[in-house]
Design an enzyme around this catalytic site. Sequence first.
Site, PDB file in Angstrom:
ATOM      1  N   ARG A 120      76.092  -5.550  48.359  1.00 37.34           N
ATOM      2  CA  ARG A 120      77.350  -6.123  48.868  1.00 37.34           C
ATOM      3  C   ARG A 120      77.367  -7.645  48.684  1.00 37.34           C
ATOM      4  NH1 ARG A 120      78.243  -7.366  54.020  1.00 37.34           N
ATOM      5  NH2 ARG A 120      76.934  -5.681  54.815  1.00 37.34           N
TER       6      ARG A 120
ATOM      7  N   TYR B 102     104.366  -7.995  41.420  1.00 33.30           N
ATOM      8  CA  TYR B 102     103.961  -6.608  41.638  1.00 33.30           C
ATOM      9  C   TYR B 102     104.239  -6.237  43.094  1.00 33.30           C
ATOM     10  CZ  TYR B 102     101.090  -2.554  42.466  1.00 33.30           C
ATOM     11  OH  TYR B 102     100.677  -1.313  42.856  1.00 33.30           O
TER      12      TYR B 102
ATOM     13  N   ASP C 256      98.439 -15.025  39.030  1.00 32.01           N
ATOM     14  CA  ASP C 256      98.053 -13.691  38.574  1.00 32.01           C
ATOM     15  C   ASP C 256      98.286 -13.641  37.067  1.00 32.01           C
ATOM     16  OD1 ASP C 256      98.027 -10.973  37.862  1.00 32.01           O
ATOM     17  OD2 ASP C 256      98.760 -10.323  39.825  1.00 32.01           O
TER      18      ASP C 256
ATOM     19  N   LYS D 171      93.739  -3.131  34.375  1.00 33.95           N
ATOM     20  CA  LYS D 171      94.716  -3.062  33.280  1.00 33.95           C
ATOM     21  C   LYS D 171      94.051  -3.400  31.942  1.00 33.95           C
ATOM     22  CE  LYS D 171      97.441  -1.934  36.548  1.00 33.95           C
ATOM     23  NZ  LYS D 171      97.378  -2.734  37.704  1.00 33.95           N
TER      24      LYS D 171
HETATM   25  N1  LCS Z   1      98.789  -7.673  39.899  1.00 32.61           N
HETATM   26  C1  LCS Z   1      99.623  -7.133  38.987  1.00 32.61           C
HETATM   27  C2  LCS Z   1     100.417  -8.015  38.100  1.00 32.61           C
HETATM   28  C3  LCS Z   1      99.734  -5.741  38.890  1.00 32.61           C
HETATM   29  O1  LCS Z   1     100.548  -5.231  37.976  1.00 32.61           O
HETATM   30  C4  LCS Z   1      98.983  -4.918  39.768  1.00 32.61           C
HETATM   31  C5  LCS Z   1      99.080  -3.431  39.724  1.00 32.61           C
HETATM   32  C6  LCS Z   1      98.137  -5.533  40.711  1.00 32.61           C
HETATM   33  C7  LCS Z   1      98.056  -6.919  40.737  1.00 32.61           C
HETATM   34  C8  LCS Z   1      97.276  -4.729  41.633  1.00 32.61           C
HETATM   35  O2  LCS Z   1      96.196  -4.208  40.909  1.00 32.61           O
HETATM   36  P1  LCS Z   1      95.376  -2.887  41.285  1.00 32.61           P
HETATM   37  O3  LCS Z   1      94.975  -3.018  42.722  1.00 32.61           O
HETATM   38  O4  LCS Z   1      96.272  -1.722  41.059  1.00 32.61           O
HETATM   39  O5  LCS Z   1      94.202  -2.940  40.368  1.00 32.61           O
HETATM   40  N2  LCS Z   1     100.154  -2.930  38.972  1.00 32.61           N
HETATM   41  C9  LCS Z   1     100.470  -1.667  38.815  1.00 32.61           C
HETATM   42  C10 LCS Z   1     101.625  -1.248  38.122  1.00 32.61           C
HETATM   43  O6  LCS Z   1     102.483  -1.952  37.615  1.00 32.61           O
HETATM   44  N3  LCS Z   1     101.643   0.082  38.096  1.00 32.61           N
HETATM   45  O7  LCS Z   1     100.581   0.631  38.757  1.00 32.61           O
HETATM   46  C11 LCS Z   1      99.783  -0.461  39.317  1.00 32.61           C
END
Ligand code: LCS
Length: 393
Positions: A60, A113, A185, A210
């Site tokens: 951790r 998001y 971001d 992603k």
């Molecule tokens: N930031 C952006 C720009 C994102 O598109 C997403 C998730 C996140 C943060 C959060 O990331 P995660 O916790 O899912 O790894 N975007 C998503 C989308 O557009 N469709 O499914 C998830």
Amino acid sequence: MSEERAPGLSTRAIHVGESPDPITGALAPDLTMSTTYVFPSAEEGAAVFAGEKEGFAYTRYGNPTVAILERKVADLEGGEAGLATASGMAAVFAATLPFLRTGDHVVACDGVYSGTYNLFSERYPALGIETTFVDGADSEAFERALRPDTRLIYLETPGNPTLKIIDIQAVARIARRAGVVVVADNTFATPVFQRPLDLGADVVLHSATKYFCGHGDAIAGAVVGSADFIKRANREMIRIYGGILSPFNAWLIVRGIHTLTLRVERQARSAQMVAAFLDNDPRVEWVAYPGLRSFPQHELAKRQMRGYGSMVCFEVKGGVEAGRRMMNRVQLCSLAVSLGDVKSLITHPASMTHRLVPPEQRLAAGITDGLVRLSVGCEDVEDIVADLDQALG
Ligand code: LCS
């Protein structure tokens, strides 16, 4: 030997943070799943805990495989240090909360998001932290929204899903004058196309789920910033709140990053062609892609980014119903959320990813009910275009 020359991004994506195992010579990074680490002596154990000696104590607090990912992402983003988190949302949280206390104020761009929107519009207010959302296309709107208690400006550019571009340099100048930090971001652009820290941001974050992962098989997040900030974020957000990344997921993301530049450059080339196809098709009402000359912020994207990414938004003539019919007819593209995968993914933000953003907020941010979002994958572009062509009917 020739003059010292900094290695390029593809080379760094493959090599930084890695070296052959000193005992076995294994070239691929080791996956260390151990939760705990044996100290050679009580004195050395105490020195590791006191931070006087480099070393691992408990996963951790830090893990060798996770550390490879942290060094790699920090290098790609041009920051001093990196922090891996359990998800992209954990990265949004870890990149912002250490700066904030009850009574503080945040200025954020609209069209982020939905999870991020919910964090700023619901969870932070419950802790007494207020956020003003502004039109990210208008840099001065950030300045107008500043208050004496503003501590942080939050950016997502290109924004999800509208692809709105924010002038990071202009906003960072405003923030610097006001003594406010900028957190960006960079999930949609990746460091291949945009490096927010070079443009004046203080902290950059990713949903590593992603493009970094690229293969749709690991949820992860990453934060990059100064060594001091990352140390603090590690102590507060990871050691105390506990949102660590599994070493196995870190190992998958490291493997994904090896091919990051190859994938995103191909995907961006294909996205430009897909956008041009949709733009010329009479069955399509409008197309948004930063690489199209018709995109309202094309010039800013051209100046700020080295490539336009692989997210394309469009609306089919006939609105929501026509868009639904189209999404139900795709065969090669998958009707699925997420993005940045080797497979092309198509989704309907208003009813899926951004369903929990109130309709009036969605519309104000440009997320129309008919908007279809396409994440262009690594398939042959002719096949992607042929699939969209048949799906449009
Ligand atoms: N930031 C952006 C720009 C994102 O598109 C997403 C998730 C996140 C943060 C959060 O990331 P995660 O916790 O899912 O790894 N975007 C998503 C989308 O557009 N469709 O499914 C998830």
